[in-house]
Design an enzyme around this catalytic site. Structure first.
Site, PDB file in Angstrom:
ATOM      1  N   ASP A 104      -6.733  79.535  45.292  1.00  0.00           N
ATOM      2  CA  ASP A 104      -7.303  78.910  44.092  1.00  0.00           C
ATOM      3  C   ASP A 104      -8.031  77.614  44.434  1.00  0.00           C
ATOM      4  OD1 ASP A 104      -6.210  80.956  42.633  1.00  0.00           O
ATOM      5  OD2 ASP A 104      -4.744  79.732  41.560  1.00  0.00           O
ATOM      6  N   HIS A 160      -9.190  84.943  42.350  1.00  0.00           N
ATOM      7  CA  HIS A 160      -9.448  85.276  40.939  1.00  0.00           C
ATOM      8  C   HIS A 160     -10.881  85.734  40.719  1.00  0.00           C
ATOM      9  CE1 HIS A 160      -5.698  83.739  39.074  1.00  0.00           C
ATOM     10  NE2 HIS A 160      -5.716  82.836  40.047  1.00  0.00           N
ATOM     11  N   HIS A 182       2.120  78.798  43.119  1.00  0.00           N
ATOM     12  CA  HIS A 182       2.051  79.300  41.745  1.00  0.00           C
ATOM     13  C   HIS A 182       2.503  80.763  41.666  1.00  0.00           C
ATOM     14  CE1 HIS A 182      -1.016  75.962  40.611  1.00  0.00           C
ATOM     15  NE2 HIS A 182       0.232  75.549  40.545  1.00  0.00           N
ATOM     16  N   HIS A 210      -5.732  71.744  44.375  1.00  0.00           N
ATOM     17  CA  HIS A 210      -5.167  72.592  43.314  1.00  0.00           C
ATOM     18  C   HIS A 210      -3.643  72.390  43.314  1.00  0.00           C
ATOM     19  CE1 HIS A 210      -4.815  76.063  40.660  1.00  0.00           C
ATOM     20  NE2 HIS A 210      -3.964  76.625  41.503  1.00  0.00           N
ATOM     21  N   ASP A 246       1.568  83.365  40.097  1.00  0.00           N
ATOM     22  CA  ASP A 246       0.615  84.479  40.196  1.00  0.00           C
ATOM     23  C   ASP A 246       0.159  84.719  41.640  1.00  0.00           C
ATOM     24  OD1 ASP A 246      -0.882  81.972  39.750  1.00  0.00           O
ATOM     25  OD2 ASP A 246      -2.670  83.225  39.676  1.00  0.00           O
ATOM     26  N   HIS A 247       0.680  83.923  42.571  1.00  0.00           N
ATOM     27  CA  HIS A 247       0.353  84.087  43.996  1.00  0.00           C
ATOM     28  C   HIS A 247       1.555  84.490  44.851  1.00  0.00           C
ATOM     29  CE1 HIS A 247      -3.757  82.421  43.516  1.00  0.00           C
ATOM     30  NE2 HIS A 247      -3.173  81.982  42.411  1.00  0.00           N
ATOM     31  N   HIS A 282      -0.361  79.183  48.016  1.00  0.00           N
ATOM     32  CA  HIS A 282       0.281  78.081  47.281  1.00  0.00           C
ATOM     33  C   HIS A 282       1.358  78.644  46.370  1.00  0.00           C
ATOM     34  CE1 HIS A 282      -2.791  79.366  44.407  1.00  0.00           C
ATOM     35  NE2 HIS A 282      -2.202  78.651  43.457  1.00  0.00           N
TER      36      HIS A 282
HETATM   37 FE    FE Z   1      -3.999  81.515  40.551  1.00  0.00          FE
HETATM   38 ZN    ZN Z   2      -2.860  78.559  41.348  1.00  0.00          ZN
END
Ligand code: FE
Ligand code: ZN
Length: 251
Positions: free
Chosen positions: A126, A164, A55, A109, A57-58, A53
């Site tokens: 996530d 995570h 975001h 998410h 951090d991905h 996805h």
């Molecule tokens: Fe994340």
């Molecule tokens: Zn995320």
């Protein structure tokens, strides 16, 4: 099949590294530096990037990785993914390091969120976490409940490679929802021991999640009752899920 190992990133992210000989793929490279360090040290060539996805951090490391290796980038067609070369919407079967992966659409998410399944390895970003699930940034509770139901229907031996390390905090919440569930009590001890030894709690198995994850247990009477006390409008899995998710947000 490829070999799977974790590249820790940021505070609690896992970037999953898939290798076959000197060929490599990564799942959700939020940061390029630890990926470059690992690949360089091991003499690996990056062929493929899988993004679950949009975001940061991905996918925040994708741009820099592409300056070093001309990798194919798979990810959700409906989201803004850097360098995307192979847009997916779910339902596809793709080949990564010559291994077949099924692409599973899991909105909730985010709306385009994808999970990738290779044999018994589930890369779920996530969506599903150890003893928990992702927040609903874009989707509805009904969408997320349906997505989790899809994952819950996979073989119980499936390994859950989430993005995570949240298991310990999630279990504190799971224990609030089901104080008398012995599987949760056992997992609390196992996870505390692993974290105390500096070890990861990921991957878990789907069997672990089915036994302890409140978000996969929305039809269990104790969870239904706990959700009712937190304002669930009825006993449907969607309503129970919505109430438990809202409770977790405030926990
Ligand atoms: Fe994340
Ligand atoms: Zn995320």
């Amino acid at each position: 099949m490829f070999e799977i190992s974790a590249i820790p990133a940021f505070k609690d992210n896992y970037i999953w590294l898939l290798t076959r000989g000197n060929r490599a793929a990564v799942v959700d490279p939020g940061d390029a530096a630890p990926v470059i360090a690992r690949l360089s040290r091991a003499g690996l060539v990056l062929e493929t990037v899988l993004v679950t996805h949009h975001h940061a951090d991905h996918q925040g490391g994708v741009r820099e990785l592409l300056t070093r290796w001309p990798a194919a980038v798979f990810g959700p067609a409906s989201e803004s993914i850097t360098g995307l070369t192979c847009p997916l919407s779910g339902g596809e079967r793709i080949s990564v390091l010559d291994v077949a992966l099924d692409v599973i659409p899991v909105p909730g998410h985010t709306l385009g969120h994808l999970a990738y399944l290779a044999g018994d390895a589930l890369f779920c970003g996530d969506t599903l976490f150890g003893a928990g699930c992702g927040r609903l940034f874009e989707g509805t509770p009904a969408q997320m409940a349906a997505s989790l139901a899809l994952l819950a229907a996979l073989p119980a031996t499936s390994k859950v490679y989430c993005a995570h390390e949240y298991t310990e905090a999630n279990l504190r919440f799971a224990r609030m929802v089901e104080p008398d569930n012995p599987a949760i009590a056992r997992r609390v001890e196992e996870v505390a021991a692993r974290r105390g030894a500096g070890l990861s709690t990921v991957p878990s198995t789907l069997a672990d999640e089915l036994a302890t994850n409140p978000f996969l247990r929305c039809a269990v009477p104790v969870v239904v009752t706990a959700a009712a006390a937190r304002g669930a409008v009825d006993a449907s899995p969607e309503a129970v899920f919505a109430a438990i998710r809202a409770w977790r947000n405030a926990f």
